[in-house]
Write a protein that holds these residues in place. Structure first.
Motif, PDB file in Angstrom:
ATOM      1  N   ALA A 158      -2.170  32.943  75.585  1.00 38.21           N
ATOM      2  CA  ALA A 158      -3.528  32.823  75.045  1.00 38.21           C
ATOM      3  C   ALA A 158      -4.545  32.535  76.145  1.00 38.21           C
ATOM      4  O   ALA A 158      -5.699  32.991  76.075  1.00 38.21           O
ATOM      5  N   LEU A 159      -4.124  31.799  77.169  1.00 39.06           N
ATOM      6  CA  LEU A 159      -5.029  31.441  78.265  1.00 39.06           C
ATOM      7  C   LEU A 159      -4.997  32.472  79.393  1.00 39.06           C
ATOM      8  O   LEU A 159      -5.593  32.256  80.447  1.00 39.06           O
ATOM      9  N   ASP A 160      -4.285  33.573  79.162  1.00 38.95           N
ATOM     10  CA  ASP A 160      -4.275  34.707  80.083  1.00 38.95           C
ATOM     11  C   ASP A 160      -3.915  34.278  81.511  1.00 38.95           C
ATOM     12  O   ASP A 160      -4.607  34.617  82.481  1.00 38.95           O
ATOM     13  N   GLY A 161      -2.864  33.499  81.600  1.00 37.17           N
ATOM     14  CA  GLY A 161      -2.374  33.106  82.916  1.00 37.17           C
ATOM     15  C   GLY A 161      -2.998  31.854  83.482  1.00 37.17           C
ATOM     16  O   GLY A 161      -2.633  31.424  84.585  1.00 37.17           O
ATOM     17  N   ALA A 162      -3.918  31.232  82.761  1.00 31.86           N
ATOM     18  CA  ALA A 162      -4.561  30.015  83.268  1.00 31.86           C
ATOM     19  C   ALA A 162      -3.648  28.796  83.164  1.00 31.86           C
ATOM     20  O   ALA A 162      -3.957  27.747  83.730  1.00 31.86           O
ATOM     21  N   LEU A 163      -2.551  28.933  82.425  1.00 24.88           N
ATOM     22  CA  LEU A 163      -1.539  27.877  82.359  1.00 24.88           C
ATOM     23  C   LEU A 163      -0.285  28.377  83.044  1.00 24.88           C
ATOM     24  O   LEU A 163       0.321  29.362  82.619  1.00 24.88           O
ATOM     25  N   ARG A 164       0.115  27.711  84.125  1.00 29.41           N
ATOM     26  CA  ARG A 164       1.343  28.036  84.835  1.00 29.41           C
ATOM     27  C   ARG A 164       2.402  27.012  84.434  1.00 29.41           C
ATOM     28  O   ARG A 164       2.121  25.823  84.394  1.00 29.41           O
ATOM     29  N   HIS A 165       3.617  27.490  84.152  1.00 31.53           N
ATOM     30  CA  HIS A 165       4.601  26.580  83.555  1.00 31.53           C
ATOM     31  C   HIS A 165       6.020  27.007  83.848  1.00 31.53           C
ATOM     32  O   HIS A 165       6.294  28.165  84.185  1.00 31.53           O
ATOM     33  N   THR A 166       6.930  26.070  83.697  1.00 37.81           N
ATOM     34  CA  THR A 166       8.358  26.345  83.679  1.00 37.81           C
ATOM     35  C   THR A 166       9.040  25.261  82.874  1.00 37.81           C
ATOM     36  O   THR A 166       8.542  24.130  82.766  1.00 37.81           O
ATOM     37  N   SER A 167      10.179  25.606  82.285  1.00 42.11           N
ATOM     38  CA  SER A 167      10.969  24.658  81.491  1.00 42.11           C
ATOM     39  C   SER A 167      12.333  24.473  82.148  1.00 42.11           C
ATOM     40  O   SER A 167      12.971  25.451  82.549  1.00 42.11           O
ATOM     41  N   LEU A 168      12.770  23.223  82.247  1.00 39.91           N
ATOM     42  CA  LEU A 168      14.054  22.906  82.872  1.00 39.91           C
ATOM     43  C   LEU A 168      15.020  22.429  81.794  1.00 39.91           C
ATOM     44  O   LEU A 168      14.740  21.475  81.075  1.00 39.91           O
ATOM     45  N   ARG A 169      16.153  23.115  81.698  1.00 37.75           N
ATOM     46  CA  ARG A 169      17.150  22.814  80.659  1.00 37.75           C
ATOM     47  C   ARG A 169      18.380  22.176  81.307  1.00 37.75           C
ATOM     48  O   ARG A 169      18.939  22.714  82.261  1.00 37.75           O
ATOM     49  N   TYR A 170      18.810  21.046  80.739  1.00 39.38           N
ATOM     50  CA  TYR A 170      19.993  20.380  81.279  1.00 39.38           C
ATOM     51  C   TYR A 170      20.701  19.605  80.184  1.00 39.38           C
ATOM     52  O   TYR A 170      20.160  19.352  79.115  1.00 39.38           O
ATOM     53  N   PHE A 171      21.944  19.221  80.472  1.00 38.23           N
ATOM     54  CA  PHE A 171      22.787  18.540  79.488  1.00 38.23           C
ATOM     55  C   PHE A 171      22.847  17.040  79.765  1.00 38.23           C
ATOM     56  O   PHE A 171      21.895  16.315  79.557  1.00 38.23           O
ATOM     57  N   ASN A 172      23.964  16.579  80.327  1.00 41.40           N
ATOM     58  CA  ASN A 172      24.249  15.152  80.450  1.00 41.40           C
ATOM     59  C   ASN A 172      23.778  14.622  81.803  1.00 41.40           C
ATOM     60  O   ASN A 172      24.388  14.907  82.829  1.00 41.40           O
ATOM     61  N   VAL A 173      22.713  13.846  81.782  1.00 44.01           N
ATOM     62  CA  VAL A 173      22.152  13.279  83.007  1.00 44.01           C
ATOM     63  C   VAL A 173      22.736  11.882  83.199  1.00 44.01           C
ATOM     64  O   VAL A 173      22.680  11.045  82.293  1.00 44.01           O
ATOM     65  N   VAL A 174      23.283  11.615  84.389  1.00 41.45           N
ATOM     66  CA  VAL A 174      24.015  10.367  84.611  1.00 41.45           C
ATOM     67  C   VAL A 174      23.675   9.786  85.980  1.00 41.45           C
ATOM     68  O   VAL A 174      22.997  10.401  86.797  1.00 41.45           O
ATOM     69  N   GLY A 175      24.195   8.589  86.237  1.00 37.54           N
ATOM     70  CA  GLY A 175      24.031   7.949  87.530  1.00 37.54           C
ATOM     71  C   GLY A 175      22.687   7.268  87.675  1.00 37.54           C
ATOM     72  O   GLY A 175      21.914   7.139  86.721  1.00 37.54           O
ATOM     73  N   SER A 176      22.403   6.841  88.901  1.00 38.04           N
ATOM     74  CA  SER A 176      21.125   6.214  89.208  1.00 38.04           C
ATOM     75  C   SER A 176      20.765   6.485  90.653  1.00 38.04           C
ATOM     76  O   SER A 176      21.629   6.487  91.523  1.00 38.04           O
ATOM     77  N   GLY A 177      19.465   6.698  90.884  1.00 37.10           N
ATOM     78  CA  GLY A 177      18.979   6.886  92.236  1.00 37.10           C
ATOM     79  C   GLY A 177      18.236   5.678  92.752  1.00 37.10           C
ATOM     80  O   GLY A 177      17.708   5.691  93.861  1.00 37.10           O
ATOM     81  N   ASP A 178      18.192   4.625  91.945  1.00 34.15           N
ATOM     82  CA  ASP A 178      17.492   3.393  92.307  1.00 34.15           C
ATOM     83  C   ASP A 178      18.124   2.268  91.506  1.00 34.15           C
ATOM     84  O   ASP A 178      18.251   2.373  90.281  1.00 34.15           O
ATOM     85  N   PRO A 179      18.536   1.176  92.148  1.00 30.10           N
ATOM     86  CA  PRO A 179      19.221   0.103  91.418  1.00 30.10           C
ATOM     87  C   PRO A 179      18.372  -0.557  90.347  1.00 30.10           C
ATOM     88  O   PRO A 179      18.907  -1.275  89.501  1.00 30.10           O
ATOM     89  N   VAL A 180      17.073  -0.294  90.345  1.00 35.52           N
ATOM     90  CA  VAL A 180      16.190  -0.866  89.319  1.00 35.52           C
ATOM     91  C   VAL A 180      16.259  -0.075  88.015  1.00 35.52           C
ATOM     92  O   VAL A 180      15.977  -0.598  86.940  1.00 35.52           O
ATOM     93  N   VAL A 181      16.669   1.192  88.103  1.00 34.09           N
ATOM     94  CA  VAL A 181      16.586   2.102  86.955  1.00 34.09           C
ATOM     95  C   VAL A 181      17.982   2.519  86.510  1.00 34.09           C
ATOM     96  O   VAL A 181      18.784   2.985  87.321  1.00 34.09           O
TER      97      VAL A 181
END
Length: 324
Positions: A158-181
């Motif tokens: 509808a915006l004729d290319g004025a919106l640039r986008h992508t969707s990221l699909r994933y399953f089971n996200v695990v672990g931690s990259g920071d001990p706070v989170v």
């Protein structure tokens, strides 16, 4: 210029916020704290507490912080529970996405990375899930993510290319990259096992008679830091006007069985246990694993963590939280 992370106080969102900062992109967070934690937001990162169902709040946040793009992570992410709460799921995932798109249009924000899900595929009958596989979501959650992708696609047209986008699909996200989170979900395998072990209880495997090498079902487990890094590269490509696909799978290519996860849990934590075997959960497929070839080509996607490292980082973050 900044990037708005919706749901940036959650487990995945907070890692994306850190990855943005490390890449020199200034993040701002909006989160209603329904499942996120303000303590997960790094000091110095602007935090707006509120729901993305509030269009005026979203638009004001976009304008006040001179946002150039949105990484839309906020949502109701419990596939199993979504069957009992379909209306809530659609409100949080479909209506909220519509409102974010509306606010972006009003504020002239042109870039969007959407946190989708491999749940859009449902129960595929192929060894490796590719992006062009037919979409047959098996839950309101999966349906809501697919509708979100449709909304974004149609708005871009509808915006004729004025919106640039992508969707990221994933399953089971695990672990931690920071001990706070760490992952605080009551429905995900890693936190369920961690809580059992911390309580001196025995974790359980739901079914050991699947058509897999060890009888337990095989899933895609990917480290949260790798997921966050892919979101940042996607944002950078959008901002630079570089080509992107409409959707990418962030898959492990090989998958891990539940028993392999349990073995790693015992090995890494030093807690020797033999998991109990319970009945199958209705509708659980034998194997769901996605390829990540397109994301490897465009988003520097790769699995940088072994299963032991996935467990170790998640376990250390969860234990650190117990000491606070």
């Amino acid at each position: 210029m900044t990037w708005l992370v919706t749901g940036g106080a959650g487990y995945i969102g907070a890692h994306i916020v850190r990855a943005l900062s490390s890449a020199g992109l200034a993040p701002v967070v909006i989160d209603d704290l329904s499942s996120g934690h303000e303590a997960f937001v790094p000091s110095g990162v602007p935090f707006v507490e509120g729901t993305i169902l509030d269009r005026a709040l979203v638009e004001r946040t976009l304008r006040d912080h001179d946002v150039e793009g949105v990484i839309h992570v906020a949502g109701y992410k419990y596939a199993g529970v979504s069957v009992q709460r379909p209306l809530h799921t659609y409100q949080q995932n479909v209506e909220a996405t519509r409102i974010v798109l509306e606010a972006m249009q009003a504020a002239d924000v042109a870039n969007l990375v959407f946190s989708s899900s491999a749940a859009v595929y449902g129960t595929p009958d192929v060894p490796l899930v590719t992006e062009d596989l037919p979409k047959r979501p098996a839950s309101p959650y999966g349906e809501s993510k697919l509708i979100g992708e449709w909304l974004i696609r149609d708005q871009a047209i509808a915006l004729d290319g004025a919106l640039r986008h992508t969707s990221l699909r994933y399953f089971n996200v695990v672990g931690s990259g920071d001990p706070v989170v760490y992952d605080t979900s009551p429905h995900n395998l890693f936190p369920i096992v961690f809580e059992k072990l911390l309580a001196g209880q025995t974790p359980r495997i739901n079914g050991d008679d699947y058509d897999t090498p060890d009888g337990t079902n095989v899933r895609d487990y990917v480290h949260v830091a790798d997921i966050a890094a892919a979101h940042v590269v996607a944002a950078q490509r959008l901002a630079a006007g570089e080509p992107v696909e409409a959707a990418y799978n962030l898959g492990s290519q090989n998958g891990l069985s539940v028993r392999q996860i349990m073995d790693a849990m015992a090995r890494v934590t030093g807690i020797d246990f033999t998991p109990e075997i319970g009945p199958r959960r209705p509708g659980d497929p034998d194997r769901i694993v996605a390829t990540g070839d397109l994301a490897a080509r465009d988003l520097d996607w790769k699995n940088r963590y072994t299963v032991d490292e996935m467990v170790r980082t998640g376990w250390e973050a969860r234990r650190a939280a117990s000491l606070v």
